[in-house]
Structures are given as structure tokens and as C-alpha cells.
Design a protein around this motif. Structure first.
Motif, PDB file in Angstrom:
ATOM      1  N   ASN A   1      -3.186  16.493   5.793  1.00 17.02           N
ATOM      2  CA  ASN A   1      -3.066  17.884   5.271  1.00 17.02           C
ATOM      3  C   ASN A   1      -1.915  18.208   4.882  1.00 17.02           C
ATOM      4  O   ASN A   1      -1.052  19.162   4.994  1.00 17.02           O
ATOM      5  CB  ASN A   1      -3.593  18.797   6.447  1.00 17.02           C
ATOM      6  N   ASN A   2      -1.337  17.173   3.969  1.00 12.57           N
ATOM      7  CA  ASN A   2       0.026  17.470   3.433  1.00 12.57           C
ATOM      8  C   ASN A   2      -0.243  17.397   1.828  1.00 12.57           C
ATOM      9  O   ASN A   2      -1.247  17.640   1.276  1.00 12.57           O
ATOM     10  CB  ASN A   2       1.108  16.312   3.873  1.00 12.57           C
ATOM     11  N   LEU A   3       1.103  17.103   1.172  1.00 13.65           N
ATOM     12  CA  LEU A   3       1.062  16.995  -0.293  1.00 13.65           C
ATOM     13  C   LEU A   3       1.581  15.681  -0.886  1.00 13.65           C
ATOM     14  O   LEU A   3       2.206  15.487  -1.820  1.00 13.65           O
ATOM     15  CB  LEU A   3       2.227  18.252  -0.822  1.00 13.65           C
ATOM     16  N   LEU A   4       1.204  14.783   0.068  1.00 14.04           N
ATOM     17  CA  LEU A   4       1.595  13.210  -0.315  1.00 14.04           C
ATOM     18  C   LEU A   4       0.835  13.017  -1.688  1.00 14.04           C
ATOM     19  O   LEU A   4      -0.287  13.283  -1.580  1.00 14.04           O
ATOM     20  CB  LEU A   4       1.254  12.290   0.772  1.00 14.04           C
ATOM     21  N   SER A   5       1.665  12.310  -2.594  1.00 13.30           N
ATOM     22  CA  SER A   5       1.240  12.045  -3.711  1.00 13.30           C
ATOM     23  C   SER A   5       1.434  10.662  -4.356  1.00 13.30           C
ATOM     24  O   SER A   5       2.297   9.816  -3.713  1.00 13.30           O
ATOM     25  CB  SER A   5       1.489  12.902  -4.763  1.00 13.30           C
ATOM     26  N   GLY A   6       0.773  10.094  -5.307  1.00 12.46           N
ATOM     27  CA  GLY A   6       1.149   8.602  -5.777  1.00 12.46           C
ATOM     28  C   GLY A   6       0.208   7.858  -5.091  1.00 12.46           C
ATOM     29  O   GLY A   6      -0.936   8.191  -4.244  1.00 12.46           O
ATOM     30  N   SER A   7       0.331   6.420  -5.172  1.00  8.25           N
ATOM     31  CA  SER A   7      -0.428   5.406  -4.678  1.00  8.25           C
ATOM     32  C   SER A   7       0.087   5.231  -3.135  1.00  8.25           C
ATOM     33  O   SER A   7       1.497   5.608  -2.823  1.00  8.25           O
ATOM     34  CB  SER A   7      -0.130   4.279  -5.425  1.00  8.25           C
ATOM     35  N   LEU A   8      -0.611   4.628  -2.371  1.00  3.58           N
ATOM     36  CA  LEU A   8      -0.361   4.259  -1.139  1.00  3.58           C
ATOM     37  C   LEU A   8       0.527   3.079  -0.855  1.00  3.58           C
ATOM     38  O   LEU A   8       0.195   1.993  -1.489  1.00  3.58           O
ATOM     39  CB  LEU A   8      -1.784   4.027  -0.113  1.00  3.58           C
ATOM     40  N   PRO A   9       1.741   3.259  -0.220  1.00  5.40           N
ATOM     41  CA  PRO A   9       2.745   2.076  -0.236  1.00  5.40           C
ATOM     42  C   PRO A   9       2.086   0.947   0.690  1.00  5.40           C
ATOM     43  O   PRO A   9       1.783   1.093   1.567  1.00  5.40           O
ATOM     44  CB  PRO A   9       3.978   2.815   0.328  1.00  5.40           C
ATOM     45  N   GLY A  10       2.211  -0.325  -0.035  1.00  7.04           N
ATOM     46  CA  GLY A  10       1.957  -1.415   0.846  1.00  7.04           C
ATOM     47  C   GLY A  10       2.870  -1.555   1.959  1.00  7.04           C
ATOM     48  O   GLY A  10       2.175  -2.139   3.230  1.00  7.04           O
ATOM     49  N   SER A  11       3.974  -0.897   2.285  1.00  2.00           N
ATOM     50  CA  SER A  11       4.825  -1.163   3.362  1.00  2.00           C
ATOM     51  C   SER A  11       4.196  -0.348   4.529  1.00  2.00           C
ATOM     52  O   SER A  11       4.498  -0.714   5.768  1.00  2.00           O
ATOM     53  CB  SER A  11       6.125  -0.430   3.188  1.00  2.00           C
ATOM     54  N   ILE A  12       3.105   0.281   4.316  1.00  2.00           N
ATOM     55  CA  ILE A  12       2.394   0.981   5.563  1.00  2.00           C
ATOM     56  C   ILE A  12       1.900   0.132   6.663  1.00  2.00           C
ATOM     57  O   ILE A  12       1.603  -0.039   7.701  1.00  2.00           O
ATOM     58  CB  ILE A  12       1.218   2.069   5.049  1.00  2.00           C
ATOM     59  N   GLY A  13       1.716  -1.143   5.972  1.00  2.00           N
ATOM     60  CA  GLY A  13       1.241  -2.221   6.577  1.00  2.00           C
ATOM     61  C   GLY A  13       1.951  -2.990   7.758  1.00  2.00           C
ATOM     62  O   GLY A  13       1.508  -3.943   8.314  1.00  2.00           O
ATOM     63  N   ASN A  14       3.468  -2.539   7.409  1.00  2.00           N
ATOM     64  CA  ASN A  14       4.351  -3.025   8.414  1.00  2.00           C
ATOM     65  C   ASN A  14       4.164  -2.428   9.892  1.00  2.00           C
ATOM     66  O   ASN A  14       4.866  -3.045  10.750  1.00  2.00           O
ATOM     67  CB  ASN A  14       5.776  -2.972   7.757  1.00  2.00           C
ATOM     68  N   ILE A  15       3.626  -1.278  10.016  1.00  2.00           N
ATOM     69  CA  ILE A  15       3.482  -0.667  11.265  1.00  2.00           C
ATOM     70  C   ILE A  15       2.345  -1.305  11.965  1.00  2.00           C
ATOM     71  O   ILE A  15       0.992  -0.392  12.251  1.00  2.00           O
ATOM     72  CB  ILE A  15       3.373   0.863  11.166  1.00  2.00           C
ATOM     73  N   THR A  16       2.540  -2.407  12.387  1.00  2.00           N
ATOM     74  CA  THR A  16       1.361  -3.497  12.809  1.00  2.00           C
ATOM     75  C   THR A  16       1.016  -2.934  14.144  1.00  2.00           C
ATOM     76  O   THR A  16      -0.184  -3.198  14.696  1.00  2.00           O
ATOM     77  CB  THR A  16       2.066  -4.812  12.780  1.00  2.00           C
ATOM     78  N   SER A  17       1.586  -1.960  14.901  1.00  2.00           N
ATOM     79  CA  SER A  17       1.198  -1.461  16.239  1.00  2.00           C
ATOM     80  C   SER A  17       0.187  -0.447  16.146  1.00  2.00           C
ATOM     81  O   SER A  17      -0.669   0.167  17.184  1.00  2.00           O
ATOM     82  CB  SER A  17       2.426  -0.782  17.046  1.00  2.00           C
ATOM     83  N   LEU A  18      -0.039   0.182  14.929  1.00  2.00           N
ATOM     84  CA  LEU A  18      -0.940   1.357  14.717  1.00  2.00           C
ATOM     85  C   LEU A  18      -2.446   1.157  15.116  1.00  2.00           C
ATOM     86  O   LEU A  18      -2.845   0.157  14.717  1.00  2.00           O
ATOM     87  CB  LEU A  18      -0.852   1.946  13.205  1.00  2.00           C
ATOM     88  N   GLN A  19      -2.755   2.088  15.799  1.00  2.00           N
ATOM     89  CA  GLN A  19      -4.293   2.058  16.102  1.00  2.00           C
ATOM     90  C   GLN A  19      -4.944   3.480  15.595  1.00  2.00           C
ATOM     91  O   GLN A  19      -6.355   3.185  15.519  1.00  2.00           O
ATOM     92  CB  GLN A  19      -4.380   2.225  17.787  1.00  2.00           C
ATOM     93  N   ALA A  20      -4.289   4.239  15.174  1.00  2.00           N
ATOM     94  CA  ALA A  20      -5.011   5.327  14.622  1.00  2.00           C
ATOM     95  C   ALA A  20      -3.915   5.925  13.464  1.00  2.00           C
ATOM     96  O   ALA A  20      -2.897   6.024  13.860  1.00  2.00           O
ATOM     97  CB  ALA A  20      -5.249   6.447  15.449  1.00  2.00           C
ATOM     98  N   LEU A  21      -4.604   6.001  12.198  1.00  2.00           N
ATOM     99  CA  LEU A  21      -3.868   6.522  11.086  1.00  2.00           C
ATOM    100  C   LEU A  21      -4.634   7.550  10.229  1.00  2.00           C
ATOM    101  O   LEU A  21      -5.866   7.132   9.818  1.00  2.00           O
ATOM    102  CB  LEU A  21      -3.511   5.357  10.247  1.00  2.00           C
ATOM    103  N   SER A  22      -4.167   8.704  10.219  1.00  2.00           N
ATOM    104  CA  SER A  22      -4.932   9.742   9.008  1.00  2.00           C
ATOM    105  C   SER A  22      -4.056  10.103   7.993  1.00  2.00           C
ATOM    106  O   SER A  22      -2.936  10.426   8.189  1.00  2.00           O
ATOM    107  CB  SER A  22      -5.045  11.068  10.033  1.00  2.00           C
TER     108      SER A  22
END
Length: 923
Positions: A194-215
Motif C-alpha cells: 500500500n505504497n507508491l513504489l514504482s518501476g521494476s522489482l530490484p533483484g537486490s531484494i533477494g539479498n535479504i535471505t532471512s525473509l520469511q514474509a514479504l508483502s
């Protein structure tokens, strides 16, 4: 000695006092927060309340109560510390924005330093714009800044053990903070929804390897998902929500590596390509799957989920209905027990078109949506029997048949929504429907071919908010008990049935009613005051009935009313002054009644968008009450007794698309202010006494004049509130020599001018030929002169062109044969000459009646054939040749007769004249 004893006693007493003080201090240490935390809390309170808020009243600096007892503060006294410490500050929705003079604020991070053991900090929904300084909380595990208009994300470097970070509803526009977040090695939950994030999804989000939940839901993210890396690296992910974005392409195959995934939601995107069957089938841990509102194609077999024992929610609504879902071949018995099943707008069970048989093994369903699937067969009563906790059953838009049967001893207490609409059920409504579904909130049985009467038991549906029984064959009187106890009803639609008698019962209590649609029935009598107390009413539609009497003044008490539709009744009299209170009207339709007089001058029509008054006895000039109706889209005053000229203020209606003034007593010239109606699409001024020239400026009002309605932006559609839209209005317009009724999508594409049956003079402006989108042009039965403009060959979309009964002269332009859409054409009864257009394309279909009454016209389909002469002109060959021969013969005979008579006359004169006689015989 006494002195020693005295000193000893004093020392002992002092020791006792000291011990008591130590005991007291120890007691305080064991049961009260530290002074540092207390002071920090008070500073935090002042910051939140600044400048004059009243939040957190129990945080009081004037008494010594324990700050661990203050609201929103949670302490822990089980730690190794000698006193309780603040571990949680739950401060969501604290700041009163209005009391704080609508001021935003920022937090001084130093206020948080004393809370060294703080584990949870919730500052959500507090109008916070940011944090000054660095938050240094080494033990913080949960940080929520949700719902604050952050201008930037605070530094997260000093939060080494944070596990949950909620930045949803904060207005973030980019991922500049992602690199910093990726350093949080303990982060398990990240909410950026529920934000205004735009553009494509950065590949660097894959660096947060501890993530169990992502919205990442409810943003403006675009592009396709990386086929490797990125999200595919989050091997610990259990919850992934990408819904409500604009992602395209296919679901990456590498998602099959997310073996821990429980929740997968990609609904409301633009994913295309083959349905991700392999991915869904391979992840046995899935409990929640939502793929709705995408453009998948291909096929998917539900049997591939047979071993998904954790599956509880499967949500699939297809945008393009090109996805084939098979549940029967091969047959299977599932291990799962679903709570939610949505299979909608798919090609479901292409060969059998039956309801999924695996539902026979489901007994804990709460929501079933099988709408828009073309399912055939009988209504599945067993679904209700097998699932006693069912809340929603939507079987709309299929081909299910009846009968509708209920076990009248059963009570479906959890059911709140039942939709059987758009099915050929052909049944009566069960008499016990109201007692079986007493807690129902939405009941839609429209377009189900229902017959019989409306059951009186519906009066027991105390919680019912929406009831739609429209477009059936229900008949009879409305029962006295109907709606007696339905005090929550907001939307009632009984349109298009055969109901008769008076409208509703005097026992009905409709205080919450917002939409009432009773149109297209056979209700009689006067308009009942049974809903007089429905002060929230926004839409009142009782059109197409047999109501009589006058329009009651108490309708003016519906101050929220936006749509009043009473057309096609037998209402009469004048419009009451009380209706002047309806200052929110956007749609008023009183057409085809017997109203007379005029509109009250006090009528506030500033918000009006649609006005239909045709077919009444209204008289006098066009009402000045309309002068401020600048938002009008449709003005229909046809077939009344309005007189006078078109007022100049009509040129201010810059949004007007449909103007119908046909069949009145209007006179004068067509004013040039009409050229300011830049979006007009249908203009009918026929059957009046307008005179003078047709304004040549009709095409000067930009190229948008007379563009079809599909070039205009609409607010079409009807929401659950039942607000009237373009799709519901209906207008009548003469096209193709017959009166047509246009409504819905057809109206969007119609455009035309009808100026027929007036007293217009002068030449037809050649500019009219530039209205390339026009479909109908009728200028017949006037006194127009001059030639047919050559520019008429530009009317490529015209289907009906009528120029008959005028005084037009000259040739018919030969290029008119290029009007390939033309189906009606008439230039009859003018003074045209020359040849008719070549009989090809559409002109090969026009008969003699299209040209009759022009004695100087020749060529097929007329009986007069033509020939060409050297000057390039054509004359009527057969008839003129016959006339020439007859003229020559008559001339020769006449000449011979004249010669003989003349010769004989000379002889007679000579013979009988005395002078000639004497001269000839006495010479």
C-alpha cells in the motif's frame, strides 16, 4: 556514659533508618520503571501532543505512579535487571490530527535512547513524517511505522536484531532504502504494501535471505519478475504477496524452489502466458493460493493438488476466460479441506461443464464462487447440506436449472451472501427462504426466470442489506409482511417483473434505504408514502408502471436523492415547489407522463447530468432553471409545448452530448452559440419552426463536435449503491427512417443531426461535410437551396442521409458512392438535375423513391435514361429524342400547311383583286 549511650542509640536509630530506606528503595527498584524511562516517556508524549493535543492522559508527570502502569506501555520484570524495564511501546493512532492543528511532526530519536530493552515499537498511523537522528535500539525486534507519511525511511543500521519491519501505507515511492534493509540479517517480515513504489522489482531484494514474509501489494510495480535470482533466492520465504500491481509476463519457473511457501498471492496483476501449473503443483506446503484477475491461458488440472493437505484457499478468477480448468479428468479424492474456493470466468470442465465433483468431499467451505463458468445441470442443493458453515455461495452467470429447494427445518446461520443470478432456474422462490437464511446480507436472484410470488418470509431477514429480484417473472401483490422487519435494507431492486397493486406495505420500515428500483412492473395507484422516512434515499426509480396522481411534495425531503426516475406512468399536474430542495440531483426523468406547466424557477440543477422531460405537456420558454446546469450531458425536452427561441445560455453547456428539442413550438434561428457545444453527439431540432440559415460554424467548435460518444471519457457502470450511469439512460432518435431507441453501449457509438421539418433556408454549409463521424444526417422538409456540398463525400460513417423535400439544385456529387456505410439515402422532391450516382456499392440498393420528384434527374433506377453530349452534360435520351422527332414532324407539317395556305392566299388575292384583274386582262 550517658553520652556514649546516647550516641549509640542515635547510631542504631540511624542504621535502622538507613536499612528502612534501603528496603524502601529496593521495593521501588523491584516494582517501578526507571526515572530515565519515565522522563523519556514524558518527552515522547509532549512530542506526540505538540502543539496542544490531549493524547496519553495517563502519562502524568504530577504524581509518582509507576510508568509501567501507563497506557500503551508494557514492561518486563523477569529480566536480569534489578527493576522492570519498558519492552513494548504500542503507540498506534495516538496523535489527534485536528487537535494538533493539522500539523505533521517528526520524532527525535534521542527520546528512545533510554529504552535499552525495547523490543516492540509501534508508531503507526500518527502523521509522522520522519525520525531525526539514528534509532539505536540493540534489542528492538519489531518496528512499525505503518500509515505515516514518511518523507524518508529512518536509518536502520543500529537495529541489529530487528525481525519485523512494517513500512506499509507510508507513501514510499522507490527502493532507495533496500540496500540498507538487506544488511538486517535477522529480518523475517518486511511489509511494503500500500505504497507508491514504482518501476521494476530490484533483484537486490533477494539479498535479504532471512525473509520469511514479504508483502509488496498495492503498489505500482511493473515489468516481469526475474527468471533467476531476486525472489527466487528467498528460500526461507513462507508468505509472498505481490497482489495489486502491474506485473507482466509469466510466473518464473524458479519459484518452484520456494519449498517453504505457504501463502502465494499474485492477484490483480497482468501476468500472462501459460498457467503456472508446475509451480503450484510442486509446492505441497501451500495453504493459500490467489491467482485471480490475471490473463493466464493454457490448462490446469485440479487433480494435481490431490496431495496438498494444507490447502485452504484457492482463488482463481480469469480475466480472459482462456484458461481451461479441469476437475473431473482424472477423478480424485483430495486430502485438503478448503475454506475458500473461487473458480470464476474459466473454461471449467470443458467437456462435462459440470460442478466440480470433488466438492462432495468438502465439508468446511466458507466461500464458494463458481460464477461465469457456463456450468450446466441442476442447482446443487447438496453444497448447502454438506457445508453447514458456508458464508458465501456465488453461482451467478451459469446455466443452472431448478427447482430451488430448501429444507425448511434447516437454518443456515452463517450465510451472508447468496447469488443465483443469470441462470435459467425457472422455479419459484422457496417459501421458507427468509427463515432459512435469517442472517443473509446479500441476496441476488436477478435474471433467474423465477415465477410465482415473493415469499412473505423475507420479512424475517433482519440483516438483509441488498436484495435484487429483478428481471424475472414474479407476479402478484407484495405481501403485507414483505420488508416488515428488514430494517437494514439499503438496496432493493424489483425491476422488470409482473408485480402489481400498490407499492409496498404500510408496515415496511426502510430507514436505511439508499436505492429503490421498482421500474417495469404493473404497480398502480398513487406514489405511496411508505418510504417517506427513507431520508438516506439516493436513487428512486418507479418508471414504467401505471402510477397516477400528482408528484408528492414530500419527495423533496430526500435531500440525498441523486436520481429520480418516474417515466412512463400516468402522473399529472405541476412539479411541486418542494422539489427545489433536491440540490443533489444528477438524473431526473419525468418523461412520458402528463405533467404540465414548467419547472419551478427555484430548482437547483447545478449538479444535474441527465434531464429527460419528453412526452409531457410542459409549455412556455425553455426553463431558465436550467441556466446553471453546466454539467448536463443529456437534455431531452422532446414532444412538449415549449415555445420561443433557444436561449443563449445553452452555449455554456460545454459537456452536453445529447440535445433533443424535437416536436415543440420553438422558433427563430439556430443560434451560433450551439457551435460551443464541443462534445455534442446527437442533436435533434426537428419538427419545430426554426428559420434562417444552418450555422456554418457547426464544425468550428473544434474537431470534437459530433464525435461519437466512445471518444468521450465516461463514468459508466453501476456500483452496488445503484447509482445511475450512462449505461442506464435511454434516448429516442430518428435514424434510418424509423424511430430508434438507444441505450447502453449502443448509445456510446451513435451520432447524428436532425434538423428536419422546419423552415430553414439558404444553402447547406459545406463545413457539415467535415463531420466525418456522423451516422445520421436529416435535413429534409425545409426550404434549403443551392447544391449538395461536394464535401458530403467525407461522411464516411454516415448510415442515413435524408435531404428530401427541399429546393436543392445542381448535380448529385458522384463521389457519394464512396459512402460505404450508407443504407438510407433520399434526395427526393428537390430541383436536382443530371445523372443519378453510379449504381454500385450501397447505391446499387437505392430505389426510385430516393430520387423521385426531381424532373431533371435521369439514370437508373429512374425510368428516364440519359445520354452524354460534347459539353459533358447529360440529357434524357429516350424521352427527349421522342420529343425531338415529334417536334420535327409537327414543324414539317405545320410548315407545309402554312406554305399551302400562303400560296393559295396569294392566288386568291391576285385573282380577286380588281387592280390585278384590270391590269392582267386589259393590258
Amino acid at each position: 556514659m550517658d553520652l556514649c549511650i546516647t550516641l549509640l542509640l542515635r547510631w542504631v536509630l540511624g542504621l535502622v533508618v538507613c536499612m528502612m530506606l534501603v528496603i524502601v528503595n529496593d521495593r521501588n527498584i523491584g516494582h517501578a520503571c526507571s526515572e530515565g524511562e519515565r522522563i523519556a516517556l514524558l518527552k515522547l508524549k509532549d512530542a506526540i501532543n505538540d502543539p496542544n493535543g490531549t493524547a496519553l492522559p495517563t502519562w502524568d508527570s504530577h504524581n509518582n505512579n509507576d510508568c509501567c502502569d501507563w497506557e500503551r506501555v508494557i514492561c518486563d520484570n523477569t529480566t536480569t535487571n534489578p527493576r522492570p524495564v519498558v519492552t513494548q511501546l504500542v503507540l498506534d493512532k495516538i496523535r489527534d490530527f485536528e487537535l494538533a492543528n493539522n500539523a505533521y511532526w517528526s520524532l527525535n530519536a534521542s527520546y528512545l535512547l533510554p529504552f535499552s530493552e525495547l523490543q516492540v515499537l509501534d508508531l503507526s498511523w500518527n502523521y509522522l513524517t520522519g525520525v531525526n537522528g539514528v534509532i539505536r535500539l540493540n534489542n528492538l525486534k519489531v518496528l512499525s511505522l505503518k500509515g505515516n507519511p514518511l518523507t524518508q525511511v529512518p536509518s536502520l543500521d543500529e537495529l541489529p536484531v530487528v525481525q519485523m519491519l512494517d513500512l506499509s501505507f507510508t507513501g514510499l515511492t522507490n527502493f532507495h532504502f533496500l540496500q540498507e534493509i538487506s544488511t538486517l540479517s535477522k529480518l523475517e517480515v518486511l511489509d511494503l504494501g500500500n505504497n507508491l513504489l514504482s518501476g521494476s522489482l530490484p533483484g537486490s531484494i533477494g539479498n535479504i535471505t532471512s525473509l520469511q514474509a514479504l508483502s509488496l501489494s498495492m503498489n505500482n510495480l511493473v515489468g516481469s519478475l526475474p527468471t533467476q535470482g531476486g525472489l527466487c533466492k528467498l528460500k526461507n520465504l513462507q508468505h509472498l504477496d505481490l497482489s495489486h500491481n502491474q506485473f507482466v509476463g509469466q510466473i518464473p519457473l524458479c519459484f518452484s524452489n520456494l519449498t517453504s511457501l505457504h501463502v502465494f498471492d499474485v492477484a490483480h496483476n497482468q501476468f500472462q502466458g501459460v498457467f503456472p501449473s508446475l509451480f503450484i503443483s510442486s509446492l505441497k506446503s501451500l495453504s493459500y493460493v490467489s491467482l485471480s484477475n490475471n490473463f493466464f491461458r493454457g490448462s490446469f488440472s485440479f487433480s494435481s493438488l490431490v496431495n496438498h493437505s494444507n490447502l485452504e484457499v484457492f482463488d482463481l478468477f480469469s480475466y480472459n476466460s482462456q484458461l481451461k480448468v479441469e476437475t473431473e479428468n482424472p477423478p480424485f479424492i483430495p486430502l485438503f479441506q478448503l475454506k475458500v474456493l473461487r473458480l470464476s470466468n474459466c473454461t471449467l470442465n470443458e467437456h462435462t461443464k459440470g460442478i466440480p465433483s470433488f466438492l462432495l468431499y468438502q465439508s468446511d467451505l466458507r466461500v464458494i464462487d463458481l460464477s461465469y463458468n457456463s456450468i450446466i445441470g441442476r442447482f446443487p442443493h447438496w453444497i448447502l447440506i454438506n457445508n453447514s458453515r458456508l458464508e458465501v455461495l456465488d453461482l451467478g452467470n451459469n446455466f443452472l436449472t431448478g427447482p430451488l429447494e430448501l429444507n425448511c427445518t434447516s437454518r443456515y446461520q452463517d450465510m451472508n451472501t447468496l447469488d443465483t443470478s443469470h441462470n435459467p432456474i425457472k422455479s419459484e422462490i422457496p417459501s421458507c427462504v427468509g427463515t432459512s437464511f435469517q442472517n443473509l446480507r446479500v441476496l441476488n436472484m436477478s435474471k433467474s426466470e423465477l415465477h410465482g410470488v415473493i415469499p412473505a418470509s423475507m420479512g424475517h431477514m433482519a440483516l438483509l442489506m441488498i436484495l435484487d429480484l429483478s428481471s424475472n417473472s414474479l407476479s402478484g401483490l407484495l405481501p403485507a409482511e414483505f420488508l416488515k422487519g428488514v430494517k437494514s435494507l439499503e438496496f432493493l431492486k424489483l425491476s422488470k417483473n409482473n408485480l402489481f397493486g400498490p407499492i409496498l406495505s404500510s408496515k415496511a420500515e426502510l430507514g436505511q434505504l439508499r436505492v429503490l428500483r421498482l421500474d417495469n412492473n404493473r404497480f398502480t395507484g398513487e406514489i405511496s408514502d411508505v418510504f417517506m422516512n427513507s431520508s438516506l434515499l439516493r436513487v428512486l426509480d418507479m418508471s414504467y408502471n401505471h402510477l397516477n396522481g400528482e408528484l408528492p411534495g414530500w419527495i423533496g425531503s430526500f435531500q440525498q436523492l441523486s436520481s429520480l426516475l418516474l417515466s412512463q406512468n400516468n402522473l399529472q399536474g405541476v412539479i411541486p415547489q418542494e422539489l427545489c430542495k433536491l440540490n443533489r440531483l444528477t438524473y431526473l426523468d419525468l418523461s412520458k407522463n402528463n405533467f404540465n406547466g414548467t419547472l419551478p424557477s427555484c430548482f437547483d440543477m447545478s449538479k444535474l447530468r441527465y434531464l429527460h422531460l419528453q412526452g409531457n405537456q410542459f409549455s412556455g420558454p425553455i426553463p431558465n432553471a436550467l441556466a446553471n446546469s453546466s454539467l448536463l450531458l443529456t437534455l431531452d425536452l422532446m414532444n412538449n409545448k415549449f415555445s420561443g427561441e433557444i436561449p443563449s445560455w445553452i452555449g455554456t453547456f460545454s459537456n452536453l452530448r445529447i440535445l433533443l428539442l424535437k416536436g415543440n413550438n420553438l422558433e427563430g434561428s439556430i443560434p451560433t452559440v450551439m457551435c460551443q457545444l464541443r462534445h455534442i453527439s446527437i442533436l435533434d431540432l426537428s419538427h419545430n419552426t426554426f428559420s434562417g440559415d444552418i450555422p456554418s460554424c457547426l464544425n468550428d467548435a473544434s474537431s470534437g463536435l459530433l464525435d461519437p460518444l466512445d471518444n468521450i471519457i465516461f463514468d459508466n457502470g453501476i456500483d452496488i449503491q445503484g447509482l445511475v450511469s450512462d449505461e442506464e439512460q435511454e434516448v429516442e432518435f430518428m435514424s434510418k427512417s424509423r424511430l430508434e431507441s438507444y441505450k447502453g453501449n449502443i448509445l456510446y457509438y451513435m451520432s447524428g443531426i436532425d434538423l428536419s421539418c422546419n423552415m430553414l433556408t439558404g444553402a447547406i454549409p459545406h463545413q457539415i461535410g467535415n463531420l466525418s463521424s456522423i451516422h445520421t444526417l436529416n435535413l429534409s422538409n425545409n426550404h434549403l437551396s443551392g447544391p449538395i456540398p461536394e464535401t458530403f463525400s467525407n461522411l464516411k460513417q454516415v448510415e442515413s442521409l435524408d435531404l428530401s423535400h427541399n429546393k436543392l439544385v445542381g448535380h448529385i456529387p458522384s463521389k457519394l458512392v464512396e459512402l460505404y456505410s450508407l443504407s438510407i439515402f433520399s434526395v427526393a422532391y428537390n430541383n436536382l438535375s443530371g445523372t443519378t450516382p453510379e449504381a454500385k456499392y450501397q447505391f446499387a440498393t437505392f430505389g426510385e423513391s430516393s430520387y423521385e420528384g426531381n424532373p431533371l434527374l435521369c439514370g437508373p433506377p429512374l425510368q428516364h435514361s440519359c445520354t452524354s453530349i460534347s459539353g459533358g452534360e447529360s440529357i434524357m435520351h429516350s424521352d427527349l429524342h421522342a420529343e425531338e422527332n415529334e417536334f420535327r414532324d409537327n414543324f414539317m407539317w405545320s410548315f407545309a400547311a402554312t406554305f399551302v395556305v400562303s400560296f393559295l392566299s396569294v392566288i386568291v388575292i391576285v385573282y380577286f383583286n380588281p387592280y390585278f384583274v384590270s391590269r392582267n386582262f386589259h393590258a
